[in-house]
Design an enzyme around this catalytic site. Structure first.
Site, PDB file in Angstrom:
ATOM      1  CE1 TYR A 184      42.125  23.210 -33.471  1.00  0.00           C
ATOM      2  CE2 TYR A 184      40.447  21.515 -33.740  1.00  0.00           C
ATOM      3  CZ  TYR A 184      41.708  22.018 -34.024  1.00  0.00           C
ATOM      4  OH  TYR A 184      42.541  21.326 -34.861  1.00  0.00           O
ATOM      5  NE  ARG A 237      47.851  22.487 -44.639  1.00  0.00           N
ATOM      6  CZ  ARG A 237      46.758  22.036 -43.993  1.00  0.00           C
ATOM      7  NH1 ARG A 237      45.561  22.340 -44.422  1.00  0.00           N
ATOM      8  NH2 ARG A 237      46.885  21.297 -42.899  1.00  0.00           N
ATOM      9  CE  LYS A 255      45.229  21.093 -34.011  1.00  0.00           C
ATOM     10  NZ  LYS A 255      44.646  19.786 -34.337  1.00  0.00           N
ATOM     11  CD  GLU A 326      47.470  21.775 -36.090  1.00  0.00           C
ATOM     12  OE1 GLU A 326      46.365  21.913 -36.640  1.00  0.00           O
ATOM     13  OE2 GLU A 326      47.878  20.676 -35.655  1.00  0.00           O
ATOM     14  CG  ASP A 327      47.037  24.220 -39.508  1.00  0.00           C
ATOM     15  OD1 ASP A 327      46.709  23.085 -39.903  1.00  0.00           O
ATOM     16  OD2 ASP A 327      46.246  24.973 -38.919  1.00  0.00           O
ATOM     17  CG  ASP A 349      46.476  16.996 -35.226  1.00  0.00           C
ATOM     18  OD1 ASP A 349      46.231  15.828 -34.868  1.00  0.00           O
ATOM     19  OD2 ASP A 349      45.594  17.859 -35.375  1.00  0.00           O
ATOM     20  CG  ASP A 350      47.972  19.835 -40.112  1.00  0.00           C
ATOM     21  OD1 ASP A 350      46.880  20.239 -39.725  1.00  0.00           O
ATOM     22  OD2 ASP A 350      49.042  20.413 -39.869  1.00  0.00           O
ATOM     23  CG  ASN A 494      38.223  21.836 -40.056  1.00  0.00           C
ATOM     24  OD1 ASN A 494      37.045  21.920 -39.775  1.00  0.00           O
ATOM     25  ND2 ASN A 494      38.999  20.856 -39.647  1.00  0.00           N
TER      26      ASN A 494
END
Length: 665
Positions: A184, A237, A255, A326-327, A349-350, A494
């Site tokens: 990860y 992203r 993930k 995600e992202d 999740d973001d 991150n």
């Protein structure tokens, strides 16, 4: 009537040109035929012309046949017959072409969605293979924020996963702290950025803009009829790295490795996905090894329709799966969350995972100071970063303040939000509604820089969710450290090279007094006097694996804010006295499965309390789901956690028994 002689000749010709299940190319042997006189009728098949063959296989029509140009026979194209399709075909080295499968072959062989959309011919594949042969595997530069050793470990683990999944996941479970940064963040970010150069075997499913109208049947190309968790990204992203296009598949894979390692999902019941809507990254478009669509990103209604089709297709195929977004880029993430969250068992999740993790860290920081979670209402926050993650965190912290007794207006007034243009006030135009809600209305200067804001506000908490790198300068950190005995410093971006500051920079500026947590792992800091100051990782893995597990086990109708609040509180409750004495705001990841169990249990209780489970009142009292509900309502958390433990996949070797094809499949 059927001409049996002609049919027999045709079958013999077919058999001479097609060899079943053999890589050897079928060949026809040229033969010579006697030339007939002009105008003659030849043979018993009624054909009024003859073909003459020379030694090279060439020929010409008989004179005067009236067909013009000379005829040169071309031998039939050779083919290979396969009795496999889909993933079985891709796993067979005799038949597998990787990205070399053409579009019509993919449709014919059930490979739609199992490969990146770009087709690379044999010549292109040879060029790439020779490059790797002579130059070796790609290595990271210093600017990419990962070391060559981390990349070496990532390559080893991925090769191991191809050979032996059971051993791969057992290594992760038993060595989680060591291997989490490899599978990860931060290493997975580098892998996403270099996806085209590292690609060797497809993992998960690839959906693209070219597949519009086909996704509802493409999903049946995936081998598993039972899927418990799906992670999808559009690659717009990835972490703090921006638009990585189809390379985003790596974050979905990473993930779900955490779903398996941290929460015990079965590896054969998880599905990583990428939605390739194009890319606006010119470097990728010009990269010959890029495997995604070379076109600008879809936007507007075209984009929404494609995401709608994806969501509808996977939810119809696997209606009980939990879907994680995600992202996705800031301009789409929150809108898509609001579009789907009330209709499907899904979360982002973001926005939600990061928010719950941040809240847990703040509760932990209060606990370190000997205070209670309710004291969050006394804190003032400066948050740098007004994207989907930044605003998700801000809104969730605001909700926690309201739960602690503040009015909505009072809670909002505790936040000062900065973006790339400085402090956001009501003088700013064109803001998204979720940002506008927190624009300052007290007459302060719009666009004020971070140092000035910190000096004016004297915040208890300084949070970074900008993905902009080292923007917390020594001046800002020194000013921040002046005003409180234990300032709370959370640079949460991150990967590592996108952090707003390092742990060492923060502690040195604050005299070693800061309560510190970062998005990517940082080492504890040794001060000049020898004092060791704790560094924690504010990573979503504390929350999202257990959140997903709890939601899956009770088949929730949606993922609610109450379930997220329960997850955040569960993580804080696992802090030990030793953790607190060292200034740690999160428990050790060494016991990640215990953390996920606790989170899952609290999530299940919260879902049942809000009547969000799909346990119908009329169901038989002997059903498994009814038994789970009774277990939840008994109030015995230890028993509930034991049940959760029983439902978690444990990687181990088991005896294998052969069954002929078609039996028990």
């Amino acid at each position: 009537p059927v001409n049996t002689e002609a049919r027999a000749l045709s079958m013999l010709h077919l058999r001479s040109t097609v060899r079943s299940l053999s890589p050897t190319l079928a060949r026809t042997r040229p033969h010579k035929a006697r030339l007939a006189a002009p105008g003659a009728s030849v043979g018993n098949n009624g054909v009024g012309f003859v073909r003459a063959f020379d030694g090279s296989g060439g020929g010409r029509p008989a004179k005067g046949d009236g067909y013009g140009e000379e005829y040169t026979p071309c031998f039939q194209k050779t083919v290979m017959i396969a009795h496999k399709r889909g993933t079985d075909l891709l796993n067979d080295p005799v038949f597998n072409k990787g990205t070399g499968f053409a579009l019509e072959e993919r449709r014919r062989l059930g490979l739609d969605g199992l490969l990146p959309p770009r087709n690379k011919n044999l010549s292109e594949q040879i060029t790439r293979a020779l490059g790797q042969y002579f130059e070796g595997e790609r290595r990271p530069s210093e600017a990419e924020g990962v070391s060559a050793e981390q990349v070496r470990k990532w390559n080893y683990l991925n090769n191991l996963k191809d050979r032996n999944e059971g051993l791969y996941y057992k290594l992760i479970v038993d060595n989680f702290i060591e291997m989490a940064p490899i599978i990860y963040t931060p290493t997975v970010g580098w892998a996403c950025a270099n996806h085209g150069h590292l690609f060797s075997k497809p993992r998960g499913m690839y959906f693209s803009a070219l597949d519009k109208g086909h996704m509802d049947h493409m999903v049946y190309n995936w081998h598993a009829d039972e899927v418990d968790a799906i992670v999808v990204t559009d690659g717009s992203r990835i972490l703090g790295l921006g638009d990585l296009g189809i390379g985003g598949i790596g974050i979905s894979v990473g993930k779900l490795d955490l779903y398996v390692g941290a929460a015990g999902f079965h590896p054969d019941r998880v599905l990583p996905c990428v939605l390739d809507v194009g890319t606006n990254n010119k470097e990728l478009i010009n990269d010959p090894d890029y495997l995604g669509l070379r076109q600008p990103r879809l936007k507007g209604q075209d984009y929404v329709e494609l995401v709608d089709e994806f969501v509808a297709s996977v939810m119809q195929r696997w209606p009980r799966a939990i879907l994680q977004f995600e992202d996705f880029s800031t301009n789409n993430a929150l809108k898509l969350l609001e579009r789907y969250r009330y209709h499907h068992n899904m979360f982002n999740d973001d926005i939600q995972g990061t928010a719950a993790t941040a809240l847990s860290g703040i509760y932990g920081a209060l606990k370190v100071q000997g205070k209670k979670p309710q004291n969050i209402k006394d804190l003032k926050f400066v948050v740098v970063g007004a994207g989907s993650a930044g605003m998700g965190v801000t809104d969730f912290l605001c909700q926690a303040m309201v739960s602690a007794g503040l009015s909505q207006e009072e809670a909002v007034s505790r936040f000062y939000i900065l973006d790339a243009d400085g402090l956001i006030t009501d003088k700013r135009t064109g803001l998204d509604p979720n940002v506008q809600k927190f624009a300052r209305t007290d007459g302060v200067e719009d666009g004020m820089d971070c140092l000035s804001v910190v000096s004016m506000v004297k915040p208890h908490v300084l949070m970074g969710l900008s993905g902009a790198g080292k923007i917390f300068t020594s001046d800002i950190l020194t000013e921040f450290g002046k005003h409180h005995e234990r300032p709370i410093l959370f640079p949460m971006s991150n990967p590592t090279h996108k952090l707003e500051c390092t742990a060492e920079e923060g502690q040195k500026a604050c005299g070693g007094r800061a309560i510190f947590a970062s998005g990517s792992p940082q080492k504890d800091v040794i001060m000049e006097d020898g004092k060791v100051v704790a560094s924690c990782q504010s990573n979503n893995m504390y929350v999202f694996p257990g959140l997903a597990l709890g939601a899956k086990l009770v088949d929730t109708k949606m993922v609610s804010d109450c379930m997220l609040m329960a997850a955040a509180e569960a993580v804080t409750d696992l802090l030990t006295e030793k953790d607190l004495s060292e200034g740690r705001v999160y428990p050790s990841l060494k016991n990640i499965r215990s953390i996920s169990k606790k989170v899952a249990a609290r999530v299940m209780v919260a879902a049942d309390k809000d009547d969000l489970t799909n346990i119908a009142p009329g169901k038989s009292s002997g059903s498994r789901m009814w038994a789970i509900r009774n277990l939840i309502r008994d109030g015995d958390e230890e028993r509930l956690e034991r049940y959760i433990q029983m439902r978690m996949y444990e990687p181990q070797y088991e005896d294998i028994v052969y069954m002929p094809p078609g039996i028990m499949e």
